[in-house]
Design an enzyme around this catalytic site. Structure first.
Site, PDB file in Angstrom:
ATOM      1  CD  GLN A  30     -41.430 -18.417  12.916  1.00  0.00           C
ATOM      2  OE1 GLN A  30     -41.386 -19.624  12.723  1.00  0.00           O
ATOM      3  NE2 GLN A  30     -40.815 -17.867  13.935  1.00  0.00           N
ATOM      4  NE  ARG A  88     -39.501 -28.725   9.664  1.00  0.00           N
ATOM      5  CZ  ARG A  88     -39.923 -28.152  10.787  1.00  0.00           C
ATOM      6  NH1 ARG A  88     -39.069 -27.558  11.608  1.00  0.00           N
ATOM      7  NH2 ARG A  88     -41.184 -28.168  11.114  1.00  0.00           N
ATOM      8  CG  HIS A 134     -44.207 -23.821  11.243  1.00  0.00           C
ATOM      9  ND1 HIS A 134     -42.968 -24.420  11.189  1.00  0.00           N
ATOM     10  CD2 HIS A 134     -44.226 -23.124  12.399  1.00  0.00           C
ATOM     11  CE1 HIS A 134     -42.262 -24.068  12.269  1.00  0.00           C
ATOM     12  NE2 HIS A 134     -43.004 -23.274  13.014  1.00  0.00           N
ATOM     13  CG  ASN A 180     -43.304 -26.820  13.584  1.00  0.00           C
ATOM     14  OD1 ASN A 180     -42.222 -27.399  13.636  1.00  0.00           O
ATOM     15  ND2 ASN A 180     -43.603 -25.810  14.377  1.00  0.00           N
ATOM     16  CG  ASN A 324     -39.098 -28.936  15.975  1.00  0.00           C
ATOM     17  OD1 ASN A 324     -38.469 -29.571  15.150  1.00  0.00           O
ATOM     18  ND2 ASN A 324     -40.006 -28.028  15.657  1.00  0.00           N
ATOM     19  CE1 TYR A 326     -36.985 -25.084  19.127  1.00  0.00           C
ATOM     20  CE2 TYR A 326     -35.117 -23.603  18.919  1.00  0.00           C
ATOM     21  CZ  TYR A 326     -36.228 -24.197  18.377  1.00  0.00           C
ATOM     22  OH  TYR A 326     -36.576 -23.922  17.080  1.00  0.00           O
ATOM     23  CD  GLU A 395     -38.475 -25.540  14.615  1.00  0.00           C
ATOM     24  OE1 GLU A 395     -38.500 -25.001  15.742  1.00  0.00           O
ATOM     25  OE2 GLU A 395     -39.441 -25.563  13.846  1.00  0.00           O
ATOM     26  CD1 TRP A 447     -35.641 -20.832  15.466  1.00  0.00           C
ATOM     27  CD2 TRP A 447     -36.635 -22.059  13.873  1.00  0.00           C
ATOM     28  NE1 TRP A 447     -36.730 -20.121  14.999  1.00  0.00           N
ATOM     29  CE2 TRP A 447     -37.345 -20.852  14.022  1.00  0.00           C
ATOM     30  CE3 TRP A 447     -37.053 -22.983  12.905  1.00  0.00           C
ATOM     31  CZ2 TRP A 447     -38.470 -20.546  13.244  1.00  0.00           C
ATOM     32  CZ3 TRP A 447     -38.169 -22.689  12.148  1.00  0.00           C
ATOM     33  CH2 TRP A 447     -38.868 -21.475  12.331  1.00  0.00           C
ATOM     34  CD  GLU A 454     -38.383 -16.950  16.415  1.00  0.00           C
ATOM     35  OE1 GLU A 454     -39.172 -17.505  17.198  1.00  0.00           O
ATOM     36  OE2 GLU A 454     -37.726 -17.552  15.565  1.00  0.00           O
TER      37      GLU A 454
HETATM   38  C1  BGC Z   1     -41.185 -23.191  16.440  1.00  0.00           C
HETATM   39  C2  BGC Z   1     -40.634 -22.016  15.675  1.00  0.00           C
HETATM   40  C3  BGC Z   1     -40.182 -20.959  16.680  1.00  0.00           C
HETATM   41  C4  BGC Z   1     -39.049 -21.532  17.505  1.00  0.00           C
HETATM   42  C5  BGC Z   1     -38.371 -20.571  18.475  1.00  0.00           C
HETATM   43  C6  BGC Z   1     -40.381 -23.564  17.668  1.00  0.00           C
HETATM   44  O1  BGC Z   1     -41.277 -23.831  18.692  1.00  0.00           O
HETATM   45  O2  BGC Z   1     -41.408 -24.279  15.600  1.00  0.00           O
HETATM   46  O3  BGC Z   1     -41.584 -21.547  14.771  1.00  0.00           O
HETATM   47  O4  BGC Z   1     -39.885 -19.761  16.089  1.00  0.00           O
HETATM   48  O5  BGC Z   1     -39.521 -22.625  18.230  1.00  0.00           O
HETATM   49  O6  BGC Z   1     -39.241 -20.096  19.433  1.00  0.00           O
END
Ligand code: BGC
Length: 496
Positions: A30, A88, A134, A180, A324, A326, A395, A447, A454
């Site tokens: 990326q 990282r 990754h 990852n 990770n 979000y 992340e 992140w 992306e």
């Molecule tokens: C991944 C990243 C990705 C990010 C945002 C994660 O799932 O590890 O590589 O860019 O989310 O979508």
């Protein structure tokens, strides 16, 4: 949202331990660019974006990405200015071993690049956290034997790659991550067929693949090869290098659509098991080493079985829980109908609002991602209660609307990104509170460091703490305000 340091919640002051590490995470494919420079071999993502431009939202490739291969020194200096303690990043397997296999030659120019990056970080007192994989497996291994679909051929190749990395970098790298998000690699690449290597049952999209079986085979290969790599590290390298090794799992929180409906409550738990416990139970669970019972029930013998040796290798192989996450979703039980043969989520319906009409969170610039710190707070406790393993948050972050149109007025201009500041403030407040309650959390990586390539979103998802002018040959960088917010907020919540 603007912020002021004196207004930070005094009850959070020093909530995180003094040795807490924080910084940003990136992935080689990326950010590096230099996709075919200095001896690098082709990875499946290089193939994926070059073969058919329509697979990437803006038809871009990752040839240059953000050129961190060329500008790593400037990047490390900027990270220092942002106040990080750690960084990282991932190694590109095909940069180090262009053909990938156990008997294939090592590319010394690749070794040299990562040596320089690691040394630059250490010279700035920034701790490297290094991910071996990754998502960018060498194309050659895909061509030779179908990559991770062939566990027995793939595993020795991955173990040898790891051996090279430990041998060459382990004197200075003390924090290793094998994979990852093994789950995203397999679901996006082999179930939905939208990521490399692009396999699924959907023939309008992919020529080959079987979404009903391959994702589970690939996941099994990831767990088993991870187990062998941890075993190698602990036996041959840890005694002299004194580092640690873990895996990073993805997981967004699933919340019942109707919290008073037992079937929705069960459905949400099932969704969390399909998404997270799929990998985490075999790795960190108690009792017999196996996939969760809810998955066995729905998928039966489409889920591979662990041999006795695999069980021994996998359980407790990862020394920490790499996390990770979000966002969060509401989930509803999908009636009492049998699950679709292509279902990978536990037979649930996924929704943006719950029964009471509450929205899961503020929208970002990315459809699936909304600010949902309430779910993140629950997830931290769910992981801690179920696995009792110290957590490294590897992340977390967000995009924000409107950042594509920004035009810097001068070289030092800063982009104001109130949405991202609000996101980070809410998520980190939850981290500080969980930590005060006794959930052991040891790191946080935003992140990501700069806007980047992306994956299938190309350059259209801007997650960075640094704004990048993608049109300029140098991929010129400009700070976003959130970079300084994080520095100030961590200054407040980490003990002095
Ligand atoms: C991944 C990243 C990705 C990010 C945002 C994660 O799932 O590890 O590589 O860019 O989310 O979508």
């Amino acid at each position: 949202m603007s912020y002021s340091v004196p207004d930070f919640d005094p009850s959070l002051k020093g909530a995180l331990p003094a040795d807490f590490e924080w910084g940003y995470a990136t992935a080689a494919a990326q950010v590096e660019g230099a996709w075919n420079k200095d001896g690098k071999g082709v990875s499946i993502w290089d193939t994926w974006c070059h073969e058919e431009p329509s697979r990437i939202k803006d038809a871009s490739t990752n040839e240059d990405a953000v050129r961190s291969y060329d500008f790593y020194k400037e990047d490390v200096a900027r990270m220092k200015e942002y106040g990080v303690t750690a960084y990282r990043f991932s190694l590109a397997w095909s940069r180090l071993i262009p053909l990938g296999g156990k008997d294939d030659p090592v590319n010394e120019m690749g070794v040299d690049y990562y040596n320089k990056l690691i040394d630059e970080l250490l010279a700035h007192h920034i701790t490297p956290f290094v991910t071996l994989f990754h998502w960018d497996i060498p194309q050659e291994l895909e061509d030779r034997y179908g990559g991770m679909l062939d566990k027995d051929k793939y595993t020795p190749d991955f173990v040898r790659y790891a051996h090279v990395c430990f041998e060459r970098f382990g004197d200075r790298v003390k924090n290793w991550i094998t994979y990852n998000e093994p789950g995203v690699y397999t679901l996006a690449g082999y179930a939905a067929g939208v990521h490399a290597p692009g396999r699924s049952s959907y023939r309008e999209k992919n020529d080959q693949g079987d979404s009903t079986t391959e994702p589970f085979i690939v996941a099994h290969t990831e767990l088993v090869s991870h187990g062998y790599v941890c075993d190698l590290y602990k036996r041959e390298f840890q005694p002299s290098q004194n580092g640690t090794i873990m895996i990073t799992l993805h997981g967004n929180w699933s919340e019942p659509w109707d919290k008073d409906e037992p079937k929705d409550v069960q459905a949400a738990e099932r969704a969390n098991e399909f998404e997270i416990a799929w990998f985490a139970d075999p790795l960190y669970g108690k009792g017999e080493v196996d996939y969760p019972a809810s998955m066995r029930e729905q998928l039966d013998d489409r889920l591979p079985k662990f041999t006795e040796e695999e069980k021994r290798l996998i359980r407790n192989s990862s020394e920490f829980y790499g996390m990770n996450s979000y966002t969060a979703f509401y989930v509803k039980n999908r009636g009492d109908q049998p699950a679709d043969i292509n279902d990978h989520k536990g037979n649930v319906e996924i929704l943006d609002t719950n029964k009471a009409g509450e929205n899961r969170g503020l929208e970002s610039d990315t459809p699936w991602l909304r600010t949902a710190e309430w779910g993140w707070a629950k997830l931290l406790r769910w992981i801690w209660n179920r696995y009792q393993t110290p957590i490294f948050i590897t992340e977390n972050g967000t995009t924000a609307k409107g950042e594509h149109d920004w035009k810097p007025k001068s070289p030092g201009d800063i982009l104001e990104d109130p949405h991202r500041i609000d996101f980070y403030k809410r998520y980190l407040t939850a981290v500080a509170q969980a930590s005060k309650e006794g959930v052991v959390i040891k790191s946080y990586f935003g992140w990501t460091f700069t806007d980047n390539w992306e994956w299938t979103a190309g350059f259209t998802d801007r997650f960075g703490a640094t704004w990048v002018d993608f049109d300029s040959p140098e991929k010129t960088r400009y700070a976003k305000r959130s970079a300084y917010f994080l520095k100030d907020f961590f200054g407040h919540i980490i003990q002095k």
